[in-house]
Design a protein around this motif. Sequence first.
Motif, short mmCIF file in Angstrom:
data_model
loop_
_atom_site.label_atom_id
_atom_site.label_comp_id
_atom_site.label_asym_id
_atom_site.label_seq_id
_atom_site.Cartn_x
_atom_site.Cartn_y
_atom_site.Cartn_z
N HIS A 110 0.85 -1.19 0.00
CA HIS A 110 0.00 0.00 0.00
C HIS A 110 0.88 1.24 0.00
O HIS A 110 1.71 1.43 0.90
CB HIS A 110 -0.92 0.01 1.23
N GLN A 112 0.76 5.23 0.19
CA GLN A 112 -0.09 6.37 0.52
C GLN A 112 0.48 7.64 -0.14
O GLN A 112 1.63 8.01 0.08
CB GLN A 112 -0.15 6.57 2.03
N GLN A 113 -0.35 8.24 -0.95
CA GLN A 113 0.07 9.47 -1.61
C GLN A 113 0.26 10.59 -0.60
O GLN A 113 -0.52 10.74 0.34
CB GLN A 113 -0.96 9.89 -2.66
N VAL A 114 1.32 11.36 -0.80
CA VAL A 114 1.61 12.50 0.08
C VAL A 114 1.65 13.76 -0.78
O VAL A 114 2.39 13.82 -1.78
CB VAL A 114 2.95 12.31 0.82
N THR A 125 -1.69 13.59 3.61
CA THR A 125 -1.37 12.18 3.33
C THR A 125 -2.64 11.37 3.17
O THR A 125 -3.61 11.55 3.92
CB THR A 125 -0.51 11.60 4.48
N ALA A 126 -2.68 10.50 2.19
CA ALA A 126 -3.83 9.63 1.97
C ALA A 126 -4.02 8.72 3.19
O ALA A 126 -3.05 8.34 3.86
CB ALA A 126 -3.62 8.78 0.72
N PRO A 127 -5.27 8.36 3.51
CA PRO A 127 -5.49 7.50 4.69
C PRO A 127 -4.84 6.13 4.52
O PRO A 127 -4.74 5.61 3.40
CB PRO A 127 -7.02 7.39 4.76
N ALA A 128 -4.40 5.58 5.64
CA ALA A 128 -3.77 4.26 5.63
C ALA A 128 -4.83 3.18 5.44
O ALA A 128 -6.00 3.39 5.76
CB ALA A 128 -3.01 4.04 6.94
N PRO A 129 -4.46 2.03 4.92
CA PRO A 129 -5.45 0.93 4.76
C PRO A 129 -5.92 0.47 6.13
O PRO A 129 -5.16 0.47 7.11
CB PRO A 129 -4.65 -0.15 4.05
N SER A 478 -6.11 -1.93 -5.97
CA SER A 478 -6.31 -0.63 -6.60
C SER A 478 -6.34 -0.78 -8.10
O SER A 478 -5.67 -1.64 -8.67
CB SER A 478 -5.14 0.30 -6.20
#
Length: 479
Positions: A110, A112-114, A125-129, A478
């Motif tokens: 996974h 995560q886009q920052v 930051t995108a939420p973590a799975p 994804s």
Amino acid sequence: MTSLESKMAALERRVFGRKAEKLPPVAEELRQTAPSPQDEAARAKAAPEKRRARAARKAEEAPTREVRHAVPPESRHCPACGSEELKPLGEGRRTVVYEYVPAFFERQVHVQQVLSCACGQGVVTAPAPPKVVDKGEYGPGFLAHVVVSKCADAMPLHRLAQRVERGGVPMSRSTLTDLFHQAASVLLPLSQHLLQVIAAAEVVWADETPVRVLDVKKTRQGYLWTFLTQTPAGEWLLGYRFSLGRASTTPKEVLGGTRGALVVDAYTGYNAVTLPEGRVRVGCWAHVRRRFFEALPTAPEARQALDFILALYRVEALARDAAVVRTDAHRELRQQQSLPVLTALRAWMDSQAPRHLPKGPMGQALSYALKQWDALTRFVSDARLPLDNNRSEAALRKAALGRKNFLFVGHEAAGENLAGLYALVATCEANQVNPEEYLADVLLRVQTHPHSRIGELLPHEWRLRRTADPPESPLQPSP
């Protein structure tokens, strides 16, 4: 002498006898009774229709993928005139083939886009799975697979570890054991609430079976208890508890202070919740039938008792065929047909009791039935009460299979965790819910779901809500 003869007959039947010499199921004996020609014709006509309907229902539920087959270029010409100007004719011919697609494990990475702002100060930051356990490396689907493999398929964890290794994931038995107990800890509120719902029901079935517990240089005896009920809508709820003894402590902890009926065998450990201000005790005719069957080798007259009991089950079969089970019409049917059978059976047992030694097989069968008579006859006045405790015995079959495969539990806490997960998986299976799909969803939901509405996550309630509120699976890759 009679006692010795009965023991020898039982030993010979167990060691040398054919499997068919065991106690035949009631349903099999009912089928052996001579039906009328009309009933036989109706049954012969209905059987293929039922099989076809079941097969069609299963086919509709099966995952389906359409595979297109195009006509190869070398065949794209008319076999009659040779023209190559061909056009599609309808939707094509369809052929159904069932194929096995091997399951697989995958290592998900996974990312995560920052994002940062041009001002140099703001970062998003995108939420973590979502994870079942903080910093855990295994997703909810993986944990669900571990739980179902052990509780539904009775697979020892060391054997499951080998299968996971073949799937490309490094794994050890100790890691799977930790994951199993982590899942039990997360789902503990659900398994506890399930037992509370069962304890609040009007009619409860109960039974217990031994389970070995690992100890220093040996194992000791523990017990797995089951408590189950049926809701007015027909769903079955199954709960389990583990204990290191067979005393009345467990029934009191689960059912203490509740009212209603308790369907059990003659074991005195349930007296603590049935005596005089507790639940009404309902006896089990299957246990009575088993004792008279065991008396047959030395007392052929026991066949008459078996015929009486079969007549009671024949009334229940009539109620099922008429679709009036648990209704007023069912109670009326019992009053009209079962009550005379019970009256005749009681008179026959009273006449037989003086003729047999109290310690002989027939004497013990008569004594068992006469001592339990009040509990055995309560079903006549209440259509909700069953004739036997077979439902709870069936609920312990998975535990018996697991006992043969993984032999014992490691300690008391492990037994409690196993009981809690058994309950959720068994309730799923009893209500046609896929346990892996269910557990993969609720392992995440239960941690944030309001405790006052925890019942919404029980398997039978979850099944009703998933169509209106389909969960977003964290296992979808994804795009």
